[in-house]
Design an enzyme around this catalytic site. Structure first.
Site, PDB file in Angstrom:
ATOM      1  N   ASP A   2     102.111  10.987 -75.666  1.00 38.00           N
ATOM      2  CA  ASP A   2     101.719  12.249 -75.244  1.00 38.00           C
ATOM      3  C   ASP A   2     102.969  13.517 -75.597  1.00 38.00           C
ATOM      4  O   ASP A   2     102.565  14.409 -75.954  1.00 38.00           O
ATOM      5  CB  ASP A   2     101.172  12.671 -73.732  1.00 38.00           C
ATOM      6  CG  ASP A   2     102.148  11.902 -72.694  1.00 38.00           C
ATOM      7  OD1 ASP A   2     103.160  10.867 -73.192  1.00 38.00           O
ATOM      8  OD2 ASP A   2     102.150  12.273 -71.781  1.00 38.00           O
ATOM      9  N   ASP A  31      96.751  11.948 -88.220  1.00 34.98           N
ATOM     10  CA  ASP A  31      95.756  12.794 -88.254  1.00 34.98           C
ATOM     11  C   ASP A  31      96.243  14.305 -88.350  1.00 34.98           C
ATOM     12  O   ASP A  31      96.619  14.899 -88.599  1.00 34.98           O
ATOM     13  CB  ASP A  31      94.541  12.439 -88.399  1.00 34.98           C
ATOM     14  CG  ASP A  31      93.541  11.573 -88.658  1.00 34.98           C
ATOM     15  OD1 ASP A  31      94.064  10.454 -88.977  1.00 34.98           O
ATOM     16  OD2 ASP A  31      92.251  11.025 -88.273  1.00 34.98           O
ATOM     17  N   ASP A  81      96.438   6.131 -84.739  1.00 34.89           N
ATOM     18  CA  ASP A  81      95.549   6.682 -86.211  1.00 34.89           C
ATOM     19  C   ASP A  81      95.097   8.585 -85.617  1.00 34.89           C
ATOM     20  O   ASP A  81      95.027   9.066 -86.086  1.00 34.89           O
ATOM     21  CB  ASP A  81      94.226   5.738 -85.551  1.00 34.89           C
ATOM     22  CG  ASP A  81      92.848   6.593 -85.627  1.00 34.89           C
ATOM     23  OD1 ASP A  81      92.236   7.203 -86.617  1.00 34.89           O
ATOM     24  OD2 ASP A  81      91.332   5.778 -85.402  1.00 34.89           O
ATOM     25  N   LYS A  99     103.484   3.509 -74.656  1.00 28.60           N
ATOM     26  CA  LYS A  99     102.844   4.569 -73.128  1.00 28.60           C
ATOM     27  C   LYS A  99     102.907   3.505 -72.502  1.00 28.60           C
ATOM     28  O   LYS A  99     103.119   2.925 -71.456  1.00 28.60           O
ATOM     29  CB  LYS A  99     101.335   4.763 -73.442  1.00 28.60           C
ATOM     30  CG  LYS A  99     100.659   5.818 -72.070  1.00 28.60           C
ATOM     31  CD  LYS A  99     101.408   7.277 -72.520  1.00 28.60           C
ATOM     32  CE  LYS A  99     100.916   7.496 -70.595  1.00 28.60           C
ATOM     33  NZ  LYS A  99     101.500   9.204 -70.482  1.00 28.60           N
ATOM     34  N   TYR A 107      91.252  -1.876 -80.888  1.00 35.50           N
ATOM     35  CA  TYR A 107      90.458  -2.211 -81.637  1.00 35.50           C
ATOM     36  C   TYR A 107      89.637  -3.580 -82.251  1.00 35.50           C
ATOM     37  O   TYR A 107      88.397  -3.252 -82.509  1.00 35.50           O
ATOM     38  CB  TYR A 107      90.375  -1.136 -83.265  1.00 35.50           C
ATOM     39  CG  TYR A 107      91.382   0.793 -83.169  1.00 35.50           C
ATOM     40  CD1 TYR A 107      91.055   0.814 -81.900  1.00 35.50           C
ATOM     41  CD2 TYR A 107      91.001   1.045 -84.574  1.00 35.50           C
ATOM     42  CE1 TYR A 107      90.787   1.777 -82.339  1.00 35.50           C
ATOM     43  CE2 TYR A 107      91.565   2.518 -84.422  1.00 35.50           C
ATOM     44  CZ  TYR A 107      91.431   2.892 -83.094  1.00 35.50           C
ATOM     45  OH  TYR A 107      91.660   4.458 -83.015  1.00 35.50           O
TER      46      TYR A 107
END
Length: 386
Positions: free
Chosen positions: A248, A276, A272, A216, A166
């Site tokens: 994942d 959620d 992020d 990852k 980001y």
């Protein structure tokens, strides 16, 4: 001439020092100014509820409102006006509503309401996002998962907030040989990982003693660094167990066995998404508060921005339908972490629990045959329990 990066770093360092001086000069709980930034959509409604509850348990607080987001853009100001920034500079903490409206979608970042949140996180170096995820007794059936999977669920997501893809540079869209390409840069430095990892381990030490670090590492160099650094920091906390999951697999395990998690530690983009996903396990994203924290001040207090994670929800704005639980609980987190007032924070949390246990439900929480309350009516039930 100094490079722009040097000037910005110097300005940020000066700002951070001013924040520390404010804590040092005033002492704990002397600076009682709270910057209230309601923002857009349902932000003003849920902020009104949060401030009402805060002022019942701490009538000494000076809660001052200021424009932010689309509310500022609509009157010709930037998303984060200078007066709003000045208020934040002299406040003990920020209570934030929401930013974002559909009519600004597609505009450059600097012209969108969300730019205000980006600036606040960057300029105050709010690097640690803390999102508690808890299922209140009585709301188990509101979850999309079976009751036995979520009953008693209590985990925390610790997300690194100022690094990663980001914020990495270069970030641009350009044409090469007539072909449009877009570039985002994912970068992490070891010190950024160290400081967020320590927060996660310290938090786990006060809970159930388990940190699950998400990466990852089979694909990404940043994740390989992330794993090496978290393993090294974990050696400083021999009483806390550290486990690693690929992102994942973590996404799958959150809906398969969410109660297996205690503290989830992850980088910015993964956090992020996963936070959620974890939020909806509780039955409504409107239930969950968050804190974005910077450096510690005197007596362990922290300057931070506290906000519900539900977003602006413009489809229900102004209808008195919004769930204020996350905003109210964000106020409790503010009291605990920035004002070091555990007693007042616990009063608010207990009042919310009692209201829900007694059957108070907003429309997003009400099941079949259950009566739903307006934002105003639900807030009154919480106030009655304070």
């Amino acid at each position: 001439m100094c490079p722009n990066g040097y000037r910005r770093a110097t300005a940020i360092a000066a700002l951070r020092q001013a924040q520390r001086d404010n804590f040092v000069n005033s002492g704990p709980r002397v600076n009682n100014t709270i910057a209230v930034l309601p923002g857009d959509g349902i932000g003003p409604e849920v902020m009104r509820a949060a401030v009402q509850v805060l002022q019942v348990v701490r009538p000494d607080l000076e809660c001052i409102e200021a424009l932010v987001g689309a509310a500022a853009l609509a009157v010709g100001l930037p998303a984060l006006p200078p007066a709003t920034r000045e208020l934040c500079d002299r406040s003990a903490a920020i209570l934030f509503g929401a930013v974002g409206l559909p009519e600004y979608d597609g505009k450059p970042l600097e012209e969108r309401p969300e730019y205000a949140l980006f600036l606040l996180r960057r300029d105050y170096e709010l690097y640690a996002n803390i999102r508690p995820v808890r299922v209140f007794a009585g709301l188990e059936r509101a979850s999309s998962l079976h009751r036995e999977l979520v009953s008693g669920l209590d985990l925390v997501v610790v997300r690194e907030l100022t690094g990663g893809i980001y914020f990495g540079q270069p970030k641009e869209t350009r044409f090469e040989n007539g072909i449009e390409i877009a570039i985002d840069t994912m970068i992490y430095r070891a010190p950024e990982i160290e400081r967020i990892a320590r927060i996660a381990f310290e938090l786990a030490r006060k809970r159930r003693g388990l940190v699950t670090s998400i990466d990852k590492q089979n694909i990404l160099e940043t994740s390989r660094l992330w794993r090496r650094v978290t393993q090294r920091i974990g050696l400083e906390f021999p009483d806390v167990k550290l486990q690693h999951l690929l992102v994942d697999n973590a996404a799958m395990q959150l809906v398969r066995a969410p109660k297996a998690f205690d503290v989830i530690l992850t980088e910015n983009m993964f956090g992020d998404i996963l936070s959620d996903e974890a939020a909806i396990l509780t039955g409504s994203i409107g239930n969950l508060p968050s804190a974005s924290l910077g450096e510690r001040g005197e007596a362990g207090s922290q300057f931070g921005l506290y906000e519900p994670i539900s977003g602006s929800a413009p489809d229900i704005a102004g209808k008195d339908l919004a769930n204020p639980v996350a905003a109210i609980l964000s106020g409790a987190m503010l009291l605990r972490l920035s004002l070091r007032d555990e007693s007042a924070a616990a009063r608010i949390e207990a009042a919310v629990e009692r209201a829900i246990a007694d059957g108070a439900r907003t429309a997003d929480l009400a099941g079949e045959g259950e009566m739903s309350l307006s934002t105003t009516a639900f807030t009154k039930r919480v106030l009655a329990g304070c």
